[in-house]
Design a protein around this motif. Sequence first.
Motif, PDB file in Angstrom:
ATOM      1  N   GLY A  20       0.779  -1.009   0.231  1.00  0.00           N
ATOM      2  CA  GLY A  20      -0.113   0.222   0.234  1.00  0.00           C
ATOM      3  C   GLY A  20       1.156   1.170  -0.131  1.00  0.00           C
ATOM      4  O   GLY A  20       0.654   2.242  -0.557  1.00  0.00           O
ATOM      5  N   LEU A  21       1.917   1.251   0.766  1.00  0.00           N
ATOM      6  CA  LEU A  21       2.777   2.909   0.521  1.00  0.00           C
ATOM      7  C   LEU A  21       3.292   2.488  -0.717  1.00  0.00           C
ATOM      8  O   LEU A  21       4.045   3.995  -1.113  1.00  0.00           O
ATOM      9  N   ILE A  22       4.196   1.531  -1.192  1.00  0.00           N
ATOM     10  CA  ILE A  22       3.979   1.841  -2.540  1.00  0.00           C
ATOM     11  C   ILE A  22       3.681   1.682  -3.382  1.00  0.00           C
ATOM     12  O   ILE A  22       3.674   3.048  -4.572  1.00  0.00           O
ATOM     13  N   LEU A  27       1.875   6.638  -7.039  1.00  0.00           N
ATOM     14  CA  LEU A  27       0.868   7.468  -7.399  1.00  0.00           C
ATOM     15  C   LEU A  27       1.839   9.098  -7.592  1.00  0.00           C
ATOM     16  O   LEU A  27       1.297   9.902  -8.240  1.00  0.00           O
ATOM     17  N   SER A  28       2.373   9.478  -6.335  1.00  0.00           N
ATOM     18  CA  SER A  28       2.720  10.139  -6.355  1.00  0.00           C
ATOM     19  C   SER A  28       4.319  11.094  -7.469  1.00  0.00           C
ATOM     20  O   SER A  28       4.150  11.989  -7.878  1.00  0.00           O
ATOM     21  N   GLU A  29       4.744  10.045  -7.589  1.00  0.00           N
ATOM     22  CA  GLU A  29       5.828  10.293  -8.401  1.00  0.00           C
ATOM     23  C   GLU A  29       5.384  10.299 -10.034  1.00  0.00           C
ATOM     24  O   GLU A  29       5.862  10.927 -10.583  1.00  0.00           O
ATOM     25  N   LEU A  30       4.412   9.396 -10.060  1.00  0.00           N
ATOM     26  CA  LEU A  30       3.221   9.344 -11.565  1.00  0.00           C
ATOM     27  C   LEU A  30       3.102  11.116 -11.489  1.00  0.00           C
ATOM     28  O   LEU A  30       2.965  11.697 -12.753  1.00  0.00           O
ATOM     29  N   LEU A  61       5.775  18.427  -1.454  1.00  0.00           N
ATOM     30  CA  LEU A  61       4.356  18.541  -0.399  1.00  0.00           C
ATOM     31  C   LEU A  61       4.201  17.542  -0.869  1.00  0.00           C
ATOM     32  O   LEU A  61       4.641  16.081   0.138  1.00  0.00           O
ATOM     33  N   ILE A  62       4.098  16.749  -1.830  1.00  0.00           N
ATOM     34  CA  ILE A  62       4.096  15.679  -2.644  1.00  0.00           C
ATOM     35  C   ILE A  62       5.118  14.594  -3.211  1.00  0.00           C
ATOM     36  O   ILE A  62       5.826  12.937  -2.764  1.00  0.00           O
ATOM     37  N   THR A  63       6.148  15.211  -2.952  1.00  0.00           N
ATOM     38  CA  THR A  63       7.367  14.857  -2.713  1.00  0.00           C
ATOM     39  C   THR A  63       8.456  14.611  -1.592  1.00  0.00           C
ATOM     40  O   THR A  63       8.107  13.209  -1.068  1.00  0.00           O
ATOM     41  N   ILE A  64       8.187  15.007  -0.406  1.00  0.00           N
ATOM     42  CA  ILE A  64       8.394  14.983   1.018  1.00  0.00           C
ATOM     43  C   ILE A  64       7.479  14.104   1.604  1.00  0.00           C
ATOM     44  O   ILE A  64       7.880  11.890   1.449  1.00  0.00           O
ATOM     45  N   PHE A  65       5.985  13.537   1.432  1.00  0.00           N
ATOM     46  CA  PHE A  65       5.056  12.679   1.016  1.00  0.00           C
ATOM     47  C   PHE A  65       5.297  11.135   0.187  1.00  0.00           C
ATOM     48  O   PHE A  65       5.264   9.671   1.330  1.00  0.00           O
TER      49      PHE A  65
END
Length: 575
Positions: A20-22, A27-30, A61-65
């Motif tokens: 789930g974390l992966i 999603l964040s990278e895409l 923020l998305i990168t940190i997440f």
Amino acid sequence: MKKLFQFLRPYRFAVMSSLGLIFLQVLSELFLPTLMANIVDIGLVNGDTAYIFKIGALMILITIFGIACAIAASYLSSRTSTAFGRDLRRAVFQRAESFSLNEFDKIGTSSLITRTTNDIAQIQQLVMMSLRIMARAPMMAIGGVIMAVYKNPKLSLILVFTVPFIVVGIAIVGKFGAPLFKVMQTKLDKLNQVLRESLMGVRVIRAFNKVDHEANRFKEANYDLTNTAIRVNRIMALMLPLLSIILNFTTIAVIWFGAINIDEGTMKVGDLMAFIQYVSQIMFSLVMVSMMFVMVPRAAASAARINEVLDMETEINDPEKWVSAPKKGGVVEFKNVYFNYPGAEEAVLKNISFKAEPGKVTAIIGGTGSGKSTILNLIPRFYDVTSGSISVDGIDLRHMPQKELRDQIGFVPQKAVLFTGTISENIQYGKEDATEEEIQNSTEIAQASEFIRGLEDGLNSFIAQGGTNVSGGQKQRLSIARALVRKAPIYLFDDSFSALDFKTDAKLREALKNEVSDSTFIIVAQRVSTIIDADQIIVLDEGEIAGIGSHKDLLRDCNVYREIVSSQLSEEEMA
């Protein structure tokens, strides 16, 4: 391989959490390339600085997440794979502990060590990489394709032509590389065997000036393994340049046709930049898959070797319905026993019948290879008889649980074995809850107390691995003390006085008379002086009983015994 994944069942929650974390990380990278495209196509084109900072902050923020998800996923995957390896090692060790000596002979000690360490490490590494890379690669590839098609369906057709080349390349390299990994593990077994023999036999090697010979043996095994590893790595090394070439040509094609679309006004610059990143993500995912193709064949070969251990049927098992032997007793009886070692055409023991009773010493003597030690090895069920039966107190050994049978036996092997630890701990190996008084009593009987008192720390003196810091006679006496501390109904001594001088031998036999007054005492010996006072002497000749009786009776009636005695004793001593 699939069978071993059952060891992951206790960690299902951790596995699902990691996946789930992966997924969230992917999603964040895409999402980032699309945001970057918006900055170029909206922020830069319109000169909207506020929009650029707003989207830039969102990207941070998305990168940190994404980083947080990656760290948490790495932690869970590492912890899960480590626990998986621990459980698998425990299962292999417990399975090996249940093997009879025949199964040990089939696999080999050095191979079992390799399987428990290196092979499991390969599978453990695969589990960790599967949770971190193999799970991420398809998510990233599928997500990248979806986003690329979303940005420009026509330009996405480039992937239709390039991806099959990558898949075919990976398949070809994997086909030629996979068989070599199994060969590598076999050659690693050989290297471990040579190393183990060289280290354990260092005294003999030096005594016969064979250091150079052993060095050459190790060199040959080492180079053999190295050459195979080089062949594998040469094949696997083709993957990276192959993928790099395809990736670079794909990028060139994307830029070429993307520029045409921009010129025609059907595509924006930001979308082209995002498209290039999505293609890179797709290709990078395939690179990660190729990395797994390097690991999977080797792990598969290791898994097959692990399964061989776990699936091996043991020849000696406890009966489904068993009978408990009396707590006290110790009558051992052989009835028409025949025994063949596995794979041997000729029987080692033939028609062996005798009875050993409590309070009496039964001695076994005979020439080298006559089957003396084999008889003793059959009593604790290290092997099972080929035909006939062996019973303790009237109960066939095969109808008793092995633990219950061995709890009644104090065994001293032909080769004295000591374990790393103190003298006290080695003796307590025979009886875990033995008191200090019981330990001291057993050492007194075994004639070991004198040399123990001479040590600086007494019973707390340290024994090195294999007992290399004590003499052969001291090792034998400590082994005897370990057996005596059990207060067992049955004692088996397999040529356990061979390293003792005649004086110590005599004193030990005298002390044992009182100790075995209520126990069955079976001793194998080479020296006639050791067994001359035995109540019953069994003479073996080429696996058959040549005579049974006292020393005087056998001198009169048994030619084989008379020859053995005359070779060791003078006429006066014989009389």
